[in-house]
Motif scaffolding. Structure first.
Motif, PDB file in Angstrom:
ATOM      1  N   PRO A  69       0.813  -1.218   0.000  1.00  0.00           N
ATOM      2  CA  PRO A  69       0.000   0.000   0.000  1.00  0.00           C
ATOM      3  C   PRO A  69       0.844   1.265   0.000  1.00  0.00           C
ATOM      4  O   PRO A  69       1.976   1.278   0.493  1.00  0.00           O
ATOM      5  CB  PRO A  69      -0.804  -0.125   1.303  1.00  0.00           C
ATOM      6  N   VAL A  70       0.268   2.322  -0.554  1.00  0.00           N
ATOM      7  CA  VAL A  70       0.864   3.654  -0.481  1.00  0.00           C
ATOM      8  C   VAL A  70       0.128   4.427   0.608  1.00  0.00           C
ATOM      9  O   VAL A  70      -1.081   4.606   0.548  1.00  0.00           O
ATOM     10  CB  VAL A  70       0.752   4.413  -1.815  1.00  0.00           C
ATOM     11  N   GLU A  71       0.864   4.843   1.626  1.00  0.00           N
ATOM     12  CA  GLU A  71       0.332   5.693   2.694  1.00  0.00           C
ATOM     13  C   GLU A  71       1.322   6.841   2.855  1.00  0.00           C
ATOM     14  O   GLU A  71       2.197   6.823   3.720  1.00  0.00           O
ATOM     15  CB  GLU A  71       0.169   4.908   3.993  1.00  0.00           C
ATOM     16  N   ALA A  72       1.199   7.828   1.979  1.00  0.00           N
ATOM     17  CA  ALA A  72       2.184   8.902   1.889  1.00  0.00           C
ATOM     18  C   ALA A  72       2.241   9.720   3.178  1.00  0.00           C
ATOM     19  O   ALA A  72       1.205  10.142   3.709  1.00  0.00           O
ATOM     20  CB  ALA A  72       1.863   9.807   0.712  1.00  0.00           C
ATOM     21  N   ALA A  73       3.446   9.931   3.674  1.00  0.00           N
ATOM     22  CA  ALA A  73       3.644  10.800   4.840  1.00  0.00           C
ATOM     23  C   ALA A  73       3.337  12.238   4.426  1.00  0.00           C
ATOM     24  O   ALA A  73       3.704  12.667   3.333  1.00  0.00           O
ATOM     25  CB  ALA A  73       5.077  10.679   5.342  1.00  0.00           C
ATOM     26  N   GLY A  74       2.681  12.983   5.313  1.00  0.00           N
ATOM     27  CA  GLY A  74       2.298  14.362   4.991  1.00  0.00           C
ATOM     28  C   GLY A  74       3.478  15.243   4.654  1.00  0.00           C
ATOM     29  O   GLY A  74       3.363  16.186   3.869  1.00  0.00           O
ATOM     30  N   TRP A  75       4.624  14.949   5.237  1.00  0.00           N
ATOM     31  CA  TRP A  75       5.821  15.747   5.009  1.00  0.00           C
ATOM     32  C   TRP A  75       6.694  15.164   3.884  1.00  0.00           C
ATOM     33  O   TRP A  75       7.730  15.716   3.536  1.00  0.00           O
ATOM     34  CB  TRP A  75       6.673  15.819   6.277  1.00  0.00           C
ATOM     35  N   GLY A  76       6.276  14.016   3.324  1.00  0.00           N
ATOM     36  CA  GLY A  76       7.092  13.337   2.323  1.00  0.00           C
ATOM     37  C   GLY A  76       7.276  14.161   1.067  1.00  0.00           C
ATOM     38  O   GLY A  76       6.359  14.843   0.609  1.00  0.00           O
TER      39      GLY A  76
ATOM     40  N   THR B 299       6.183   7.473   0.301  1.00  0.00           N
ATOM     41  CA  THR B 299       6.510   8.582  -0.595  1.00  0.00           C
ATOM     42  C   THR B 299       5.317   8.920  -1.489  1.00  0.00           C
ATOM     43  O   THR B 299       4.741   8.028  -2.108  1.00  0.00           O
ATOM     44  CB  THR B 299       7.729   8.233  -1.455  1.00  0.00           C
ATOM     45  N   PRO B 300       4.936  10.210  -1.575  1.00  0.00           N
ATOM     46  CA  PRO B 300       3.806  10.578  -2.446  1.00  0.00           C
ATOM     47  C   PRO B 300       4.154  10.399  -3.918  1.00  0.00           C
ATOM     48  O   PRO B 300       5.298  10.573  -4.328  1.00  0.00           O
ATOM     49  CB  PRO B 300       3.568  12.051  -2.103  1.00  0.00           C
ATOM     50  N   HIS B 301       3.137  10.038  -4.711  1.00  0.00           N
ATOM     51  CA  HIS B 301       3.293   9.855  -6.152  1.00  0.00           C
ATOM     52  C   HIS B 301       2.411  10.854  -6.885  1.00  0.00           C
ATOM     53  O   HIS B 301       1.253  11.063  -6.508  1.00  0.00           O
ATOM     54  CB  HIS B 301       2.897   8.435  -6.561  1.00  0.00           C
ATOM     55  N   ASP B 302       2.918  11.433  -7.950  1.00  0.00           N
ATOM     56  CA  ASP B 302       2.134  12.423  -8.688  1.00  0.00           C
ATOM     57  C   ASP B 302       1.019  11.797  -9.511  1.00  0.00           C
ATOM     58  O   ASP B 302       0.164  12.491 -10.039  1.00  0.00           O
ATOM     59  CB  ASP B 302       3.031  13.293  -9.581  1.00  0.00           C
ATOM     60  N   ASN B 303       1.016  10.455  -9.624  1.00  0.00           N
ATOM     61  CA  ASN B 303      -0.037   9.793 -10.384  1.00  0.00           C
ATOM     62  C   ASN B 303      -1.126   9.212  -9.485  1.00  0.00           C
ATOM     63  O   ASN B 303      -1.986   8.467  -9.941  1.00  0.00           O
ATOM     64  CB  ASN B 303       0.553   8.699 -11.291  1.00  0.00           C
ATOM     65  N   GLY B 304      -1.067   9.533  -8.181  1.00  0.00           N
ATOM     66  CA  GLY B 304      -2.121   9.136  -7.267  1.00  0.00           C
ATOM     67  C   GLY B 304      -2.209   7.646  -6.982  1.00  0.00           C
ATOM     68  O   GLY B 304      -3.295   7.139  -6.660  1.00  0.00           O
ATOM     69  N   GLU B 305      -1.104   6.936  -7.058  1.00  0.00           N
ATOM     70  CA  GLU B 305      -1.121   5.492  -6.805  1.00  0.00           C
ATOM     71  C   GLU B 305      -1.580   5.175  -5.383  1.00  0.00           C
ATOM     72  O   GLU B 305      -1.164   5.819  -4.428  1.00  0.00           O
ATOM     73  CB  GLU B 305       0.276   4.898  -7.022  1.00  0.00           C
ATOM     74  N   ARG B 306      -2.418   4.142  -5.250  1.00  0.00           N
ATOM     75  CA  ARG B 306      -2.857   3.684  -3.936  1.00  0.00           C
ATOM     76  C   ARG B 306      -2.071   2.466  -3.482  1.00  0.00           C
ATOM     77  O   ARG B 306      -2.085   2.109  -2.304  1.00  0.00           O
ATOM     78  CB  ARG B 306      -4.347   3.376  -3.973  1.00  0.00           C
TER      79      ARG B 306
END
Length: 200
Positions: A31-38, A91-98
Motif C-alpha cells: 500500500p501507499v500511505e504517503a507521509a504528509g511531510w514526504g 513517498t507521495p506519487h504524482d499519479n495518485g497510486e494507492r
C-alpha cells in the motif's frame, strides 16, 4: 493511451523484468500511505526520516511500472518496514497510486548516486525498442555524475536535448488517437486493439 502506472497483475513480462534485476526474487503489491511531510521523488531520504522518527527499517528495491502494452520498467525505490513488519510506501506519487508493485533488492545501496531504471519492451515494435534505448542513454548520462556535482545547464542541454526531443517525438506518436481496427501507432504491424490498445 494509458499512462505509466502500477500493473494490475504480475505477468510473464513483469517476471522476466524482475528476474533480470533480482534473480529469484518475486515482486509484491504494497500500500501507499504517503507521509504528509514526504517529498515527491525523494523516497530514500523520506524513508530514512521515517525510520529515525518512528523506528522500523528501510527496505530498498524497485518499483515496477507498466505503460499500457508498451513496456514495463523497474525504478529504484525505497519503502518503510514498520516495527510490526508491514511494508508501506510512504513517498507521495504524482499519479495518485494507492499501491505499488515492489521488488526487494537486498544488494541495493543508495549513496546519492543516480540509479538507472531497467526497461523491457512488451511488444516487438521498433519504436518501443528505440524508446527503451533512449531511456537507457538518458539514464547513463545522469548516472555519470557523482553525487553533489553541480552540472552546468549548457552541458546537460548538450548531452540530453537530442535524446529527450526524440523520446518526446516517439511518445507523441504512441499517443496518437487511432481506431481499434487501425494499425497500431507503435509500428508493430498489428491492429491497435491487438497491440498497445489491448486491455491489461
Amino acid at each position: 493511451m494509458k499512462r505509466e502506472t502500477t500493473p494490475v497483475e504480475i505477468t510473464d513480462k513483469i517476471m522476466e523484468l524482475c528476474s533480470s534485476v533480482v534473480p529469484g526474487a518475486a515482486p509484491v503489491f504494497i500500500p501507499v500511505e504517503a507521509a504528509g511531510w514526504g517529498l515527491m521523488n525523494e523516497c530514500f531520504p523520506n524513508v530514512q526520516k521515517m525510520v529515525r522518527e518512528n523506528g522500523g527499517l528501510q527496505v530498498n528495491g524497485w518499483a515496477i511500472w507498466q505503460w499500457a502494452n508498451i513496456l514495463v520498467e523497474a525504478e529504484a525505490h525505497s519503502v518503510w518496514q514498520s516495527p510490526e513488519g508491514e511494508l508501506i510506501d510512504i513517498t507521495p506519487h504524482d499519479n495518485g497510486e494507492r499501491e505499488i508493485l515492489f521488488l526487494h533488492d537486498a544488494d541495493m545501496v543508495y549513496s546519492g548516486q543516480s540509479i538507472g531504471n531497467v526497461r523491457l519492451a512488451i511488444t516487438g515494435s521498433p519504436l518501443v525498442a528505440e524508446l527503451v534505448d533512449l531511456g537507457n542513454k538518458i539514464d547513463a548520462v545522469m548516472c555519470s555524475y557523482a553525487p553533489g556535482t553541480e552540472i552546468p545547464l549548457s552541458e546537460l542541454r548538450r548531452r540530453l536535448l537530442p535524446l529527450n526531443e526524440r523520446r518526446e517525438a516517439i511518445v507523441r506518436m504512441l499517443n496518437q488517437k487511432v481506431g481499434r481496427n487501425d494499425l497500431c501507432p507503435c509500428q508493430s504491424g498489428l491492429k491497435y486493439k491487438k497491440c498497445c490498445g489491448r486491455s491489461w
